[in-house]
Design a protein around this motif. Structure first.
Motif, PDB file in Angstrom:
ATOM      1  N   LEU A 158       0.844  -1.195   0.000  1.00 15.88           N
ATOM      2  CA  LEU A 158       0.000   0.000   0.000  1.00 15.88           C
ATOM      3  C   LEU A 158       0.879   1.243   0.000  1.00 15.88           C
ATOM      4  CD1 LEU A 158      -2.827  -0.650   2.636  1.00 15.88           C
ATOM      5  CD2 LEU A 158      -3.119  -0.426   0.174  1.00 15.88           C
ATOM      6  N   PRO A 159       0.502   2.278  -0.777  1.00 14.30           N
ATOM      7  CA  PRO A 159       1.285   3.518  -0.753  1.00 14.30           C
ATOM      8  C   PRO A 159       0.948   4.423   0.425  1.00 14.30           C
ATOM      9  CG  PRO A 159      -0.517   3.718  -2.303  1.00 14.30           C
ATOM     10  CD  PRO A 159      -0.583   2.319  -1.766  1.00 14.30           C
ATOM     11  N   ALA A 160      -0.199   4.176   1.047  1.00  9.05           N
ATOM     12  CA  ALA A 160      -0.685   5.025   2.147  1.00  9.05           C
ATOM     13  C   ALA A 160      -1.694   4.208   2.954  1.00  9.05           C
ATOM     14  CB  ALA A 160      -1.335   6.290   1.582  1.00  9.05           C
ATOM     15  N   PRO A 161      -2.060   4.681   4.157  1.00 10.25           N
ATOM     16  CA  PRO A 161      -3.018   3.920   4.984  1.00 10.25           C
ATOM     17  C   PRO A 161      -4.443   3.991   4.435  1.00 10.25           C
ATOM     18  CG  PRO A 161      -1.741   5.495   6.311  1.00 10.25           C
ATOM     19  CD  PRO A 161      -1.540   5.851   4.879  1.00 10.25           C
ATOM     20  N   LEU A 162      -4.735   3.124   3.471  1.00  5.60           N
ATOM     21  CA  LEU A 162      -6.040   3.136   2.817  1.00  5.60           C
ATOM     22  C   LEU A 162      -6.900   1.920   3.150  1.00  5.60           C
ATOM     23  CD1 LEU A 162      -4.975   4.369  -0.737  1.00  5.60           C
ATOM     24  CD2 LEU A 162      -6.422   5.605   0.882  1.00  5.60           C
ATOM     25  N   LEU A 163      -6.276   0.816   3.570  1.00  2.88           N
ATOM     26  CA  LEU A 163      -7.024  -0.413   3.829  1.00  2.88           C
ATOM     27  C   LEU A 163      -7.092  -0.687   5.319  1.00  2.88           C
ATOM     28  CD1 LEU A 163      -8.311  -3.046   2.466  1.00  2.88           C
ATOM     29  CD2 LEU A 163      -6.179  -4.135   3.217  1.00  2.88           C
ATOM     30  N   TYR A 164      -8.302  -0.987   5.807  1.00  5.92           N
ATOM     31  CA  TYR A 164      -8.521  -1.325   7.208  1.00  5.92           C
ATOM     32  C   TYR A 164      -9.517  -2.475   7.274  1.00  5.92           C
ATOM     33  CZ  TYR A 164      -6.607   3.371   7.511  1.00  5.92           C
ATOM     34  OH  TYR A 164      -5.818   4.478   7.362  1.00  5.92           O
ATOM     35  N   LEU A 165      -9.265  -3.439   8.143  1.00  4.15           N
ATOM     36  CA  LEU A 165     -10.097  -4.634   8.196  1.00  4.15           C
ATOM     37  C   LEU A 165     -11.082  -4.653   9.353  1.00  4.15           C
ATOM     38  CD1 LEU A 165      -7.697  -7.544   7.174  1.00  4.15           C
ATOM     39  CD2 LEU A 165      -8.980  -5.932   5.765  1.00  4.15           C
ATOM     40  N   SER A 166     -11.095  -3.637  10.201  1.00  4.89           N
ATOM     41  CA  SER A 166     -11.959  -3.692  11.382  1.00  4.89           C
ATOM     42  C   SER A 166     -13.441  -3.752  11.031  1.00  4.89           C
ATOM     43  CB  SER A 166     -11.683  -2.506  12.307  1.00  4.89           C
ATOM     44  OG  SER A 166     -10.424  -2.660  12.929  1.00  4.89           O
ATOM     45  N   ALA A 167     -13.845  -3.159   9.911  1.00  5.82           N
ATOM     46  CA  ALA A 167     -15.265  -3.241   9.535  1.00  5.82           C
ATOM     47  C   ALA A 167     -15.659  -4.697   9.311  1.00  5.82           C
ATOM     48  CB  ALA A 167     -15.527  -2.417   8.278  1.00  5.82           C
ATOM     49  N   SER A 168     -14.797  -5.443   8.638  1.00  2.00           N
ATOM     50  CA  SER A 168     -15.069  -6.862   8.399  1.00  2.00           C
ATOM     51  C   SER A 168     -15.010  -7.652   9.697  1.00  2.00           C
ATOM     52  CB  SER A 168     -14.050  -7.416   7.394  1.00  2.00           C
ATOM     53  OG  SER A 168     -14.265  -8.782   7.157  1.00  2.00           O
ATOM     54  N   PHE A 169     -13.998  -7.397  10.512  1.00  2.00           N
ATOM     55  CA  PHE A 169     -13.862  -8.115  11.781  1.00  2.00           C
ATOM     56  C   PHE A 169     -15.006  -7.777  12.730  1.00  2.00           C
ATOM     57  CE2 PHE A 169      -8.918  -8.277  11.430  1.00  2.00           C
ATOM     58  CZ  PHE A 169      -9.029  -9.223  10.421  1.00  2.00           C
ATOM     59  N   GLU A 171     -13.118  -7.666   0.647  1.00  2.00           N
ATOM     60  CA  GLU A 171     -14.318  -6.871   0.956  1.00  2.00           C
ATOM     61  C   GLU A 171     -13.968  -5.425   1.245  1.00  2.00           C
ATOM     62  OE1 GLU A 171     -17.116 -10.256   3.166  1.00  2.00           O
ATOM     63  OE2 GLU A 171     -16.122  -8.682   4.325  1.00  2.00           O
ATOM     64  N   GLN A 172     -12.967  -5.212   2.088  1.00  2.00           N
ATOM     65  CA  GLN A 172     -12.664  -3.846   2.525  1.00  2.00           C
ATOM     66  C   GLN A 172     -11.934  -3.037   1.458  1.00  2.00           C
ATOM     67  OE1 GLN A 172     -15.098  -4.572   5.058  1.00  2.00           O
ATOM     68  NE2 GLN A 172     -14.200  -2.538   5.160  1.00  2.00           N
ATOM     69  N   ALA A 173     -11.144  -3.699   0.624  1.00  2.00           N
ATOM     70  CA  ALA A 173     -10.528  -2.981  -0.499  1.00  2.00           C
ATOM     71  C   ALA A 173     -11.603  -2.533  -1.483  1.00  2.00           C
ATOM     72  CB  ALA A 173      -9.495  -3.870  -1.190  1.00  2.00           C
ATOM     73  N   ASP A 174     -12.553  -3.436  -1.786  1.00  2.00           N
ATOM     74  CA  ASP A 174     -13.649  -3.063  -2.689  1.00  2.00           C
ATOM     75  C   ASP A 174     -14.504  -1.958  -2.072  1.00  2.00           C
ATOM     76  OD1 ASP A 174     -12.768  -4.967  -4.453  1.00  2.00           O
ATOM     77  OD2 ASP A 174     -14.344  -6.432  -4.017  1.00  2.00           O
ATOM     78  N   ASP A 175     -14.750  -2.057  -0.772  1.00  2.00           N
ATOM     79  CA  ASP A 175     -15.560  -1.051  -0.090  1.00  2.00           C
ATOM     80  C   ASP A 175     -14.852   0.308  -0.112  1.00  2.00           C
ATOM     81  OD1 ASP A 175     -17.862  -0.429   1.965  1.00  2.00           O
ATOM     82  OD2 ASP A 175     -16.024   0.337   2.889  1.00  2.00           O
ATOM     83  N   ALA A 176     -13.548   0.316   0.181  1.00  2.00           N
ATOM     84  CA  ALA A 176     -12.794   1.577   0.177  1.00  2.00           C
ATOM     85  C   ALA A 176     -12.785   2.189  -1.217  1.00  2.00           C
ATOM     86  CB  ALA A 176     -11.366   1.340   0.664  1.00  2.00           C
ATOM     87  N   LEU A 177     -12.670   1.345  -2.239  1.00  2.00           N
ATOM     88  CA  LEU A 177     -12.670   1.845  -3.610  1.00  2.00           C
ATOM     89  C   LEU A 177     -14.027   2.452  -3.958  1.00  2.00           C
ATOM     90  CD1 LEU A 177     -11.038   2.050  -6.232  1.00  2.00           C
ATOM     91  CD2 LEU A 177     -11.974  -0.175  -6.879  1.00  2.00           C
ATOM     92  N   ALA A 178     -15.114   1.753  -3.601  1.00  2.00           N
ATOM     93  CA  ALA A 178     -16.455   2.273  -3.895  1.00  2.00           C
ATOM     94  C   ALA A 178     -16.710   3.572  -3.145  1.00  2.00           C
ATOM     95  CB  ALA A 178     -17.508   1.223  -3.511  1.00  2.00           C
ATOM     96  N   ARG A 179     -16.322   3.617  -1.878  1.00  2.00           N
ATOM     97  CA  ARG A 179     -16.520   4.841  -1.087  1.00  2.00           C
ATOM     98  C   ARG A 179     -15.712   5.994  -1.660  1.00  2.00           C
ATOM     99  NH1 ARG A 179     -19.188   3.765   4.006  1.00  2.00           N
ATOM    100  NH2 ARG A 179     -18.923   1.514   4.060  1.00  2.00           N
ATOM    101  N   SER A 180     -14.474   5.707  -2.072  1.00  2.00           N
ATOM    102  CA  SER A 180     -13.625   6.775  -2.609  1.00  2.00           C
ATOM    103  C   SER A 180     -14.234   7.350  -3.883  1.00  2.00           C
ATOM    104  CB  SER A 180     -12.212   6.246  -2.871  1.00  2.00           C
ATOM    105  OG  SER A 180     -12.195   5.325  -3.948  1.00  2.00           O
ATOM    106  N   ARG A 181     -14.815   6.478  -4.713  1.00  2.00           N
ATOM    107  CA  ARG A 181     -15.434   6.972  -5.950  1.00  2.00           C
ATOM    108  C   ARG A 181     -16.667   7.827  -5.643  1.00  2.00           C
ATOM    109  NH1 ARG A 181     -14.679   1.213  -9.166  1.00  2.00           N
ATOM    110  NH2 ARG A 181     -12.657   1.713 -10.112  1.00  2.00           N
ATOM    111  N   MET A 182     -17.467   7.408  -4.670  1.00  2.00           N
ATOM    112  CA  MET A 182     -18.648   8.200  -4.300  1.00  2.00           C
ATOM    113  C   MET A 182     -18.233   9.545  -3.707  1.00  2.00           C
ATOM    114  SD  MET A 182     -21.441   5.436  -2.848  1.00  2.00           S
ATOM    115  CE  MET A 182     -20.340   4.594  -1.719  1.00  2.00           C
ATOM    116  N   LEU A 183     -17.171   9.538  -2.910  1.00  2.00           N
ATOM    117  CA  LEU A 183     -16.689  10.792  -2.333  1.00  2.00           C
ATOM    118  C   LEU A 183     -16.160  11.726  -3.415  1.00  2.00           C
ATOM    119  CD1 LEU A 183     -14.900   9.404   0.851  1.00  2.00           C
ATOM    120  CD2 LEU A 183     -16.847  10.982   0.833  1.00  2.00           C
TER     121      LEU A 183
END
Length: 380
Positions: free
Chosen positions: A238-249, A282-294
Motif C-alpha cells: 500500500l502507498p498510504a493507509p487506505l485499507l482497514y479490516l476492522s469493519a469486516s472483523f 471486501e474492505q478494499a472493494d468497499d474503500a474503492l467504492a466509497r472513494s469513488r462516491m466521495l
C-alpha cells in the motif's frame, strides 16, 4: 482453558501455571504454507482488489482526502470491537471542539494518533517492537487503561474470557510474561524476513501471532489490527493507509475470534487465511467504492461553488471538509488564514449551497458536511 483442547496442536504448546491453570505458547511461525485451489483463489481475489485500491492511492493528487476520513472510520470500528460507543460523528466533533459528551471519543482519537505515529516511524525504523511500543503508548495515553503499562510489555498473567471468569475457566490464556521477550524477537524476525510467502499471507500470520502472544495488559486487539495496515505499507503493498479490516472483523466478530482460536487448537491455517483474505477483498472493494462516491460528491460541490463564482478560499475549504467533515468557525479561520468574520461569511455561503449544516447544541458552534459523513458512516 482446557489443555486437552490444545494437546495435538502443531502451532504451539501448553505450559502449566500456578493454581492448576495453563497457558498457550505459540511456536515460531512457518515460513511456508501449503496452498490448495481454494486458498489460491482467495489470495488472487484479495490481491487484485488491493492492487486496484493501491493504484487509486498512487494516482490521487491529494491522497490525504481519503486517508484522513478512512483512518477515522477505522478508529471507530476497531475501538467498537473493544466495546466503545463513539460514532464517527462523535470523533469528528471531538477533534473539532477538543471535547465531547461521549467519553469514548478520546480513546478513538488516540487510535488515530497511534496510527499516525506508527506510519511516521516507518520512515525511520522497520516494523519492530520499538515501533509497536510507541504506537501502544500513544493509544493508551490519558484514557482508560493509561495505568496499565502503556508502551511496556505486561508484567503479569492475563486471560481471555467473560468478566469475572477465573483463569482456569478462561477461553484462552496467552503465554506467561517471562516468555514474551523471546516470542516477540521471533515475531520481529518473521515480520521483517525476506521470504517467498505472499505479503497478504505473511500479514495474516503476523496478526494471528501478535494476538496470540497478547503482549500488553490492554489494547492488544486495537494494536494488532492497526499493525495490519502498517505491515502492508512497510512491505510496499500500500502507498498510504487506505485499507482497514476492522469493519469486516466487527461485522463477523465471533467468527474472527473463533478462527484465531482454531489455529491455536488445531493448527489448520486455511480457514483463518480464507477469512482474512476475504476481509481484505471486501474492505478494499468497499474503500474503492466509497472513494469513488466521495470524489463524485466532491465534483458536484465544486460545480455548485463555481456557479456561485466562489473565491479560491472556498475550494480550499471544500477539500478540508472532505478530510474533516465537521469544523468550527475558528478552524476555518485558521485553515484559510482569515478573520473570524470572514470564516462566518464563507460558512454562511456553504450553508446556502447545501454543503454544510450547523450542528444544534454545540459550543463552539460546529458545522457538518452531512452528505460526506453519511457516505463514510454507511455500513459496508
Amino acid at each position: 482453558m482446557r489443555p486437552e483442547d490444545f494437546a495435538d496442536s502443531p502451532t504451539g504448546r501448553v505450559v502449566p501455571l500456578a493454581g492448576g491453570a495453563c497457558a498457550y505458547v505459540p511456536h515460531p511461525l512457518p515460513e511456508e504454507i501449503a496452498f490448495d485451489q481454494r486458498l489460491v483463489a482467495s489470495l488472487d481475489r484479495a490481491s487484485r482488489s488491493l492492487s486496484v485500491l493501491a493504484g487509486i492511492g498512487e494516482t490521487l493528487p491529494d491522497v490525504g482526502l481519503l486517508v484522513r476520513p478512512f483512518l477515522r472510520r477505522e478508529a471507530v470500528l476497531s475501538s467498537r470491537i473493544e466495546g466503545t460507543q463513539a460514532s464517527l460523528t462523535d470523533l469528528f466533533a471531538y477533534e473539532a471542539a477538543g471535547r465531547s459528551d461521549v467519553a469514548d471519543s478520546a480513546e478513538v482519537a488516540n487510535y488515530v494518533r497511534a496510527l499516525d505515529r506508527g506510519h511516521g516511524l516507518l520512515s525511520e525504523l522497520p516494523l519492530v517492537m520499538r515501533t509497536v511500543h510507541q504506537v501502544h503508548g500513544v493509544l493508551m495515553d490519558g484514557v482508560r487503561g493509561h495505568d496499565r503499562r502503556p508502551g511496556e510489555l505486561r508484567d503479569r498473567q492475563v486471560w481471555i474470557g467473560r468478566a469475572g471468569t477465573p483463569m482456569t475457566a478462561a477461553r484462552f490464556v496467552p503465554p506467561p510474561p517471562s516468555m514474551l521477550p523471546d516470542l516477540l524477537r521471533d515475531w520481529e524476525r518473521f515480520v521483517n524476513a525476506d521470504m517467498d510467502m505472499p505479503p497478504l499471507v505473511q500479514c495474516a500470520l503476523m496478526h494471528y501471532q501478535f494476538e496470540t502472544i497478547h503482549p500488553y495488559l490492554d489494547g492488544n486487539g486495537r494494536v494488532g489490527r492497526l499493525l495490519i495496515t502498517l505491515f502492508l505499507i512497510a512491505r510496499g503493498v500500500l502507498p498510504a493507509p487506505l485499507l482497514y479490516l476492522s469493519a469486516s472483523f466487527e461485522r463477523r466478530r465471533t467468527e474472527y475470534y473463533d478462527h484465531l482460536l482454531a489455529v491455536s487448537r488445531g493448527g489448520d491455517w486455511r480457514p483463518w487465511l480464507e477469512f482474512f483474505l476475504e476481509g481484505v477483498r471486501e474492505q478494499a472493494d468497499d474503500a474503492l467504492a466509497r472513494s469513488r462516491m466521495l470524489r463524485t460528491l466532491h465534483e458536484e460541490y465544486r460545480l455548485r461553488l463555481q456557479e456561485q463564482r466562489e473565491t479560491a478560499n472556498a475550494f480550499v475549504l471544500l477539500d478540508e471538509l472532505f478530510a474533516r467533515p465537521i469544523v468550527s468557525r475558528s478552524q476555518v479561520a485558521e485553515v484559510l488564514s482569515m478573520t473570524a468574520a470572514g470564516a462566518r461569511r464563507i460558512l454562511d455561503r456553504f450553508e446556502r449551497a447545501g454543503i454544510v449544516v450547523p450542528l444544534e447544541g454545540t459550543w463552539p458552534q460546529l458545522f457538518a458536511a452531512t452528505e460526506v459523513l453519511e457516505l463514510l458512516e454507511a455500513p459496508s
